[in-house]
Every structure is written in C-alpha cells, then in structure tokens.
Design an enzyme around this catalytic site. Structure first.
Site, PDB file in Angstrom:
ATOM      1  N   TYR A 237       0.819  -1.211   0.000  1.00 11.87           N
ATOM      2  CA  TYR A 237       0.000   0.000   0.000  1.00 11.87           C
ATOM      3  C   TYR A 237       0.852   1.260   0.000  1.00 11.87           C
ATOM      4  O   TYR A 237       0.741   2.111  -0.887  1.00 11.87           O
ATOM      5  CB  TYR A 237      -0.943  -0.023   1.211  1.00 11.87           C
ATOM      6  CG  TYR A 237      -1.602   1.299   1.527  1.00 11.87           C
ATOM      7  CD1 TYR A 237      -2.328   1.986   0.564  1.00 11.87           C
ATOM      8  CD2 TYR A 237      -1.505   1.856   2.806  1.00 11.87           C
ATOM      9  CE1 TYR A 237      -2.942   3.204   0.863  1.00 11.87           C
ATOM     10  CE2 TYR A 237      -2.116   3.067   3.104  1.00 11.87           C
ATOM     11  CZ  TYR A 237      -2.824   3.732   2.134  1.00 11.87           C
ATOM     12  OH  TYR A 237      -3.426   4.935   2.421  1.00 11.87           O
ATOM     13  N   LYS A 241       1.610   3.999  -3.076  1.00 12.94           N
ATOM     14  CA  LYS A 241       1.197   5.397  -2.870  1.00 12.94           C
ATOM     15  C   LYS A 241       2.399   6.324  -3.036  1.00 12.94           C
ATOM     16  O   LYS A 241       2.279   7.430  -3.599  1.00 12.94           O
ATOM     17  CB  LYS A 241       0.573   5.576  -1.487  1.00 12.94           C
ATOM     18  CG  LYS A 241      -0.798   4.940  -1.328  1.00 12.94           C
ATOM     19  CD  LYS A 241      -1.865   5.574  -2.210  1.00 12.94           C
ATOM     20  CE  LYS A 241      -2.347   6.899  -1.672  1.00 12.94           C
ATOM     21  NZ  LYS A 241      -3.482   7.445  -2.475  1.00 12.94           N
TER      22      LYS A 241
END
Length: 495
Positions: A237, A241
C-alpha cells in the site's frame, strides 16, 4: 498564501471526486452539500459498468448512509432534488484513459466544466495484490493528472496520499516530496516502468504454469511485499502510494498540485455528528478484536505515539487547502504543496491509553455476541518484544493446540470445535502482527508545520474556523475514544 471564505469559494464550483464510495469521499461530499448547496456540480466517479449502475452505487453506498442523516433531516424530500440537480454519478475507472468514462459527451462536458479534481481513489489494503495496487495507487494517480490537464478551467488537483509513505523512518518526518527513483533504504534501481514489467512477467509465468486464480492472487500479494521491502517500504500500500506521488511530481508541469497526507483516520469528531465511521482501520483491529473476545494480547511498544486524526478534520483541511492553493502556480515545475494532517506533534496520543480506554469501555459496555450474551473481556496484554510474544503464544495457544493434536479429535466434535477455535485465534493474531508489525514500534513523528501555517492563516484571514476546524489540539483523547470513537465502531462496524 491568501485565504477567503471557504463557503464562498465553494459556491458555483464544479468538482470532480474520484473514489466516491470511500470513507473520506463521503464525508467530503456530505460536507459540501450541507454547507454550500449552491455548489455548481459534483461529478462523482464510481467504478461501474454504466450510468444506471453508477447511479445505483451512489444511492446505495453513499446517499443512503447514516452519514447523510443530518442533511436528510434538514432538507426532507428536497434532498433528492438537491442530489439530482447537483450530483452527477459518473461510471468510470481511474486505471483507464479518460478515467474510463465511455460517454464522450460527458467527457467533453467535464473537461469544460471542472474547476477542481479531488483524487480519493485508492486501495488501502496493506496486503493488496501488487498488480491491483500498482494500477490504482500509482498509475491511477497519473491518469487522474492526465484528465485534470485536459480540463480547460482547472484550478488545482488535490491528491490524497498517506503520511505512511515515510515507511519506518524515525524521528521528525517533514512534509517533503518524493522524487522519481528515490528509495527509503538507499537501494538503487527503483523504476516505475520496470515495476510494471516485473508484474507483467510474473503474471505471464503464472499463466504459463496454469496457476489457479487463488495461486495468482497469493503470488501477486507476495510480489508486492517483496518489491516494497526491496526498496525500504513495509507494505504494498504505502509503496505504491509513494510511487504515485513520484509520478505526480514528475509529470505535473504547471498544474497546481496539493498532496494531503493524513495519518490514521478515525471516526468523525464533530460533523455531521460525532462517531460516524466505516471499515476497520489500523487501531480499530485491536479494538474490534478485543471487544469481540477474539484478541487478548498484542505486540507493541506501550509508550509509542499513535498518530490518529478524525475524518472530518481531514476533510476540513482538504477544503481549506483548496482555497489556499487554487490557481497558485508553484515556482518549480515539480514543486507541490504537501500537508501532513495528523496529531503526533500537536496532541500526541500514547498507545497504552488506547489499551486502557478499550478495557474500560468493554468492561462497562460489553458487546452482545451472536448468542445474545455479553462478551466478558479480561485484561488485555501488551507484549513489548518478539520473545515475550512467542512465549505468550506458546503457553496460551500452541501447547494446548499440540495437546489436542495428540488426541483423536476427529472422533469428537467437542474437541474439533476447540481445536478449530484455537487455530483461528492463532491465525488471526499472527496475521495482525505481520500486517501491523512496522507500526507497532513506530518511532516517527509527523511534522505538520505546513498544516499549522494553514491553520494560522485561516484564523487570521477570518475563515469559518468553527465550521472548517482541523486543529487536533482541541481533542480530549479520553473523551473522544471513550464517548465517540468506540461507540461509533460498535454501532457502525461491529457485526
């Protein structure tokens, strides 16, 4: 930086919001409709096959939520007419060119009308498949930027990232940009194009091996973790990002770009009412597991600071930042404004307090289980090292499990039930430890000097600070956790 009325700024604005069914997006949309019903248009991008499906998702997954209760009570039957006039659900997908919008007339209309693009679309799953996370969090950010560049009246792109793109850094973490190829551990060779090729090659190998869908899914999850850790990030994640931020900074050209990096987002502090929440976030896993009687221990530093911030404060910071930077051209082509929105500097919250508040709450207000009986909770043990964790797991779970394995449990349904329950508990705790390990002993503090300046300028400029509040210094953590956040979890999250 010059600021005027946020309510006035929102009047007659046309805003495109991606990820419209997400937690923050719902709070954002509800707030605009409630404080400025004279907004010109809200285009809400939803993943859907057609306009009808998008409309259904809007009403089922956004408007029908209890979050809109205040607006529903205020407007009554007029809410439907407000929605139909001001809100346009758009079937699309941020992983496709032109955001996957198939209606060419609608695309042209959006390019002509949109003033502000707010990118909230993302997958926040720490264990997401690498191919999925790379598409959504990295390439999706670029495709949203490409779309924003085609909007003739664009004032800014507001991109929502996460403070945890910092990985496992310690000390004061400043609001700095990430540049193409930058890594957290000094490793060389981070190239986004190469990451795309790595994914493609691995998928091709798996198909040639005739791997099942389940095997492909697991392989993609493992690949994401491997690639993230190779370059210093703890999970897929935050890695994807961070790469999304890199692409935006590299390709933005003269686009006014603001990146908001929230910390751990929790239930609403005040608006539209306290305690609204959706989903289970980092600290909530511990609260939910304990309250349901499924978790009696956790591995963590009891004195570490948990950086949490209520969802409505994040949305208010987003809106004030929009006013501050709309039409603002930054000096350098790759320069952008970054805001950490959190609490660890202004009003730190210590993990041991979360443990104490959770124990007190569920002792006084036990969760009622499926059998209609209250779940009696005991002492919640915080283990402060991996050694103590392994000793605890061995004594409490592994030794009883081995004992059961020596019994012919197949012939006894009672022992089978105990065995399966123990195995589930072990798997659950081990999975939580593995997912959240990087944050259990986190030593970083998120500097929010840019956000503090924004608060100061807002106060000096006469911005409606009572309506667009985002100062964590006003939070009494004991009162908020005990009387707002945990009751909100019990009402909206516990099943």
């Amino acid at each position: 930086m010059e600021l005027g009325s946020v309510v006035h700024f929102l009047e007659n604005r046309t805003i495109l919001v991606t990820g419209a069914t997400g937690f923050l997006a719902k709070i954002f949309v509800e707030k605009i409709l409630r404080v400025q019903p004279n907004v010109k248009k809200l285009y809400l991008l939803l993943r859907a096959s057609d306009a009808h499906s998008a409309s259904q998702r809007l009403h089922n997954e956004v408007i029908s939520k209890d979050l809109f209760r205040v607006l529903r009570e205020k407007l009554g039957a007029n809410l439907n007419s407000l929605i139909s006039e001001k809100v346009t659900p758009v079937a699309g997908d941020i992983t496709c060119e032109n955001l996957g919008v198939k209606d060419s007339n609608l695309v042209e209309e959006m390019w002509k009308e949109v003033d502000i693009v707010v990118n909230l679309a993302a997958t926040t799953n720490f264990e997401e498949r690498y191919d999925v996370a790379l598409l959504l969090n990295t390439l999706g950010a670029k495709l949203v930027l490409d779309f924003a560049k085609k909007c003739t009246n664009i004032k800014m792109l507001l991109h929502i990232s996460t403070a945890y793109v910092s990985g496992e850094r310690e000390g004061l973490i400043v609001e700095n940009s990430y540049y193409m190829g930058e890594t957290l551990n000094g490793a060389h060779g981070l190239d986004i194009e190469m990451e795309i090729k790595v994914v493609g090659e691995r998928l091709r190998e798996l198909r040639e091996e005739e791997a099942t869908d389940g095997e492909i899914k697991m392989a993609m999850k493992k690949l994401g973790i491997q690639r993230a850790r190779k370059f210093g990030w703890p999970n897929t994640y935050v890695f994807t990002k961070a790469m999304g931020e890199m692409l935006l900074g590299h390709l933005k050209e003269n686009m006014p770009l603001v990146i908001i990096r929230p910390t751990i987002i929790t239930s609403t502090f005040k608006e539209p009412f306290p305690g609204w929440v959706e989903g289970v976030r980092t600290i909530d896993s511990m609260i939910v597991g304990y309250g349901k009687g499924n978790m009696t221990c956790f591995l963590a530093d009891p004195n570490s600071i948990i950086d949490v911030i209520p969802g409505d404060m994040v949305v208010n910071a987003m809106m004030v930042a929009m006013v501050a930077h709309a039409n603002q051209a930054f000096a350098a082509s790759d320069e952008m404004m970054i805001y950490h929105v959190g609490s660890s500097v202004a009003n730190p919250f210590i993990l041991i307090c979360l443990k104490d508040y959770g124990q007190r709450y569920f002792t006084e207000h036990p969760w009622i289980g499926k059998d209609g009986k209250p779940v009696i909770v005991g002492n919640f043990t915080l283990l402060t090292s991996m050694d103590s964790f392994h000793r605890y797991m061995t004594l409490r779970y592994l030794l009883p499990l081995k004992g059961l394995e020596l019994v012919n449990i197949a012939s006894c349904q009672y022992f089978q039930g105990i065995y399966l329950k123990l195995r589930r508990k072990i798997n659950h705790v081990m999975r939580m430890i593995e997912i959240y390990r990087p944050y259990l002993f986190f030593k970083g503090i998120y500097d929010d000097i840019n956000t503090e300046k924004l608060r100061m300028v807002a106060g000096e400029s006469g911005v409606e600070t009572d309506v667009f509040y985002f100062d964590p210094k006003g939070i009494n953590w004991e009162d908020y956790i005990m009387n707002t956040h945990i009751p909100g979890l019990v009402r909206y999250v516990f099943k």
